[in-house]
Design a protein around this motif. Structure first.
Motif, PDB file in Angstrom:
ATOM      1  N   HIS A 160     -41.705  35.895  37.051  1.00 55.86           N
ATOM      2  CA  HIS A 160     -40.474  36.673  37.131  1.00 55.86           C
ATOM      3  C   HIS A 160     -39.244  35.780  37.291  1.00 55.86           C
ATOM      4  O   HIS A 160     -38.228  35.975  36.613  1.00 55.86           O
ATOM      5  N   LEU A 161     -39.335  34.815  38.193  1.00 51.71           N
ATOM      6  CA  LEU A 161     -38.180  33.962  38.460  1.00 51.71           C
ATOM      7  C   LEU A 161     -37.755  33.190  37.217  1.00 51.71           C
ATOM      8  O   LEU A 161     -36.562  32.916  37.021  1.00 51.71           O
ATOM      9  N   LYS A 162     -38.703  32.845  36.357  1.00 51.07           N
ATOM     10  CA  LYS A 162     -38.386  32.165  35.101  1.00 51.07           C
ATOM     11  C   LYS A 162     -37.853  33.131  34.040  1.00 51.07           C
ATOM     12  O   LYS A 162     -36.995  32.770  33.230  1.00 51.07           O
ATOM     13  N   ALA A 163     -38.367  34.349  34.042  1.00 49.10           N
ATOM     14  CA  ALA A 163     -38.057  35.294  32.960  1.00 49.10           C
ATOM     15  C   ALA A 163     -36.724  35.997  33.122  1.00 49.10           C
ATOM     16  O   ALA A 163     -36.097  36.376  32.114  1.00 49.10           O
ATOM     17  N   GLU A 164     -36.266  36.190  34.344  1.00 45.53           N
ATOM     18  CA  GLU A 164     -35.080  37.025  34.544  1.00 45.53           C
ATOM     19  C   GLU A 164     -33.779  36.404  34.032  1.00 45.53           C
ATOM     20  O   GLU A 164     -32.949  37.126  33.437  1.00 45.53           O
ATOM     21  N   PRO A 165     -33.520  35.114  34.213  1.00 48.20           N
ATOM     22  CA  PRO A 165     -32.278  34.560  33.649  1.00 48.20           C
ATOM     23  C   PRO A 165     -32.142  34.793  32.142  1.00 48.20           C
ATOM     24  O   PRO A 165     -31.069  35.216  31.684  1.00 48.20           O
ATOM     25  N   PRO A 166     -33.177  34.570  31.323  1.00 49.90           N
ATOM     26  CA  PRO A 166     -33.046  34.901  29.898  1.00 49.90           C
ATOM     27  C   PRO A 166     -32.796  36.387  29.639  1.00 49.90           C
ATOM     28  O   PRO A 166     -32.119  36.747  28.669  1.00 49.90           O
ATOM     29  N   GLN A 167     -33.322  37.253  30.509  1.00 54.44           N
ATOM     30  CA  GLN A 167     -33.055  38.688  30.364  1.00 54.44           C
ATOM     31  C   GLN A 167     -31.572  38.991  30.590  1.00 54.44           C
ATOM     32  O   GLN A 167     -30.994  39.830  29.892  1.00 54.44           O
ATOM     33  N   ILE A 168     -30.978  38.306  31.548  1.00 51.75           N
ATOM     34  CA  ILE A 168     -29.535  38.472  31.781  1.00 51.75           C
ATOM     35  C   ILE A 168     -28.752  37.931  30.600  1.00 51.75           C
ATOM     36  O   ILE A 168     -27.780  38.548  30.129  1.00 51.75           O
ATOM     37  N   LEU A 169     -29.156  36.789  30.091  1.00 54.42           N
ATOM     38  CA  LEU A 169     -28.491  36.182  28.934  1.00 54.42           C
ATOM     39  C   LEU A 169     -28.518  37.129  27.738  1.00 54.42           C
ATOM     40  O   LEU A 169     -27.528  37.255  27.005  1.00 54.42           O
ATOM     41  N   ALA A 170     -29.619  37.835  27.559  1.00 51.22           N
ATOM     42  CA  ALA A 170     -29.781  38.727  26.406  1.00 51.22           C
ATOM     43  C   ALA A 170     -28.882  39.960  26.478  1.00 51.22           C
ATOM     44  O   ALA A 170     -28.681  40.641  25.459  1.00 51.22           O
ATOM     45  N   LEU A 171     -28.317  40.239  27.648  1.00 48.90           N
ATOM     46  CA  LEU A 171     -27.436  41.396  27.780  1.00 48.90           C
ATOM     47  C   LEU A 171     -26.130  41.216  27.000  1.00 48.90           C
ATOM     48  O   LEU A 171     -25.388  42.178  26.803  1.00 48.90           O
ATOM     49  N   SER A 172     -25.866  40.006  26.542  1.00 50.20           N
ATOM     50  CA  SER A 172     -24.633  39.770  25.773  1.00 50.20           C
ATOM     51  C   SER A 172     -24.585  40.626  24.514  1.00 50.20           C
ATOM     52  O   SER A 172     -23.502  40.897  23.987  1.00 50.20           O
ATOM     53  N   ARG A 173     -25.740  41.088  24.061  1.00 51.12           N
ATOM     54  CA  ARG A 173     -25.769  41.917  22.845  1.00 51.12           C
ATOM     55  C   ARG A 173     -25.060  43.253  23.042  1.00 51.12           C
ATOM     56  O   ARG A 173     -24.652  43.893  22.061  1.00 51.12           O
ATOM     57  N   PHE A 174     -24.883  43.660  24.293  1.00 50.93           N
ATOM     58  CA  PHE A 174     -24.228  44.940  24.570  1.00 50.93           C
ATOM     59  C   PHE A 174     -22.718  44.804  24.727  1.00 50.93           C
ATOM     60  O   PHE A 174     -22.003  45.809  24.735  1.00 50.93           O
ATOM     61  N   SER A 175     -22.234  43.586  24.891  1.00 53.09           N
ATOM     62  CA  SER A 175     -20.809  43.376  25.145  1.00 53.09           C
ATOM     63  C   SER A 175     -20.057  43.223  23.823  1.00 53.09           C
ATOM     64  O   SER A 175     -20.401  42.376  22.994  1.00 53.09           O
ATOM     65  N   THR A 176     -19.043  44.041  23.626  1.00 49.62           N
ATOM     66  CA  THR A 176     -18.235  44.010  22.405  1.00 49.62           C
ATOM     67  C   THR A 176     -16.765  43.895  22.767  1.00 49.62           C
ATOM     68  O   THR A 176     -16.374  44.172  23.905  1.00 49.62           O
TER      69      THR A 176
END
Length: 264
Positions: A160-176
């Motif tokens: 989990h500790l490794k996976a969550e930062p990339p999940q946050i990074l991927a949220l950029s797809r929602f920002s316009t």
């Protein structure tokens, strides 16, 4: 192991506690270090990686010192272990109750971070066994039993500790441009809600005193994260820890953010 030159007498090698090392769990590199990007999502994902590294160093410091704890130190060590548990548990609680809800509201979808919530659940029971065992046994804990409990949840925790930062990074797809998401401000606001006076004195030191910034990634985060001014940093890393100072000596770092010799 060399003894510092300013010691007036030669210290027997056996009496010098070892320097903390990143084992059994390795550190996580930040997205900013890996990519050089400085957009808000890279920064917030990097902040999360740094926070997770503090949890990892706390885990490692417990794992490494537990076999060497003497009876005179056991009560303080148990207090340190319980503070580490509370720090990790509170972090995930605030994420699920504040931060992830704010993300859902910002992107206009529900359950965007459900994958992280499922990862929390995967190690929750083991983390609670860790706490329950220490509350039950107190200073009479067995290091072999404690480490066995830690081993039981270390893999899902680290995943989990490794996976969550990339999940946050991927949220950029929602920002316009039409609907920008200030992910850094959202995380900061959510985090503030978890900070109480009790937290500052009894839990926060285990987070800040496992935050190595002097050498990690070339020192690029030193005096940058956590984002405190000099006065606040002094209060939180040097003044507040005096309240339970015997507990915090088991941490992996000194107040200036540098790896140190362990307490035992």
């Amino acid at each position: 192991m060399a003894v510092q030159a300013n010691h007036q007498a030669q210290v027997p090698i056996a009496s010098v506690p070892p320097l903390y090392s990143d084992t059994p769990l390795a550190m996580i590199h930040t997205p900013k270090f890996e990519t050089g990007n400085t957009d808000p999502f890279t920064i917030e994902a990097s902040h999360m990686a740094l926070s997770h590294n503090s949890f990892i160093r706390g885990f490692n410091s417990i794992y490494q010192q537990a076999p060497r704890i003497k009876p005179a130190d056991s009560t303080d060590f148990v207090g340190y272990c319980l503070a580490w548990h509370d720090c990790v548990a509170e972090h995930h609680h605030y994420e699920e109750t504040e931060f992830f809800t704010a993300i859902d509201n910002a992107v206009g979808e529900k359950g965007v971070m459900d994958g992280a919530v499922e990862q929390h659940a995967a190690f929750h029971d083991g983390l609670e066994r860790f706490k329950s065992y220490l509350l039950e046994k107190g200073s009479d804990f067995s290091y072999t039993e404690l480490i066995a409990i830690m081993d039981s949840f270390s893999e899902p925790l680290y995943t989990h500790l490794k996976a969550e930062p990339p999940q946050i990074l991927a949220l950029s797809r929602f920002s316009t441009p039409e609907r920008p998401i200030d992910i850094v401000a959202m995380a900061l606001e959510a985090g503030k809600k978890s900070v109480t006076l009790k937290f500052v004195f009894n839990v926060l030191p285990v987070f800040l005193l496992n935050m190595e910034t002097v050498d990690f990634e070339g020192g690029m985060w030193h005096n940058i994260f956590p984002p405190f001014n000099a006065a606040v940093k002094w209060v939180l890393t040097k003044a507040a820890p005096m309240w339970q100072r015997r507990r915090w000596r088991f941490a992996s770092c000194n107040a200036d953010g540098k790896i140190k010799h362990l307490a035992v």
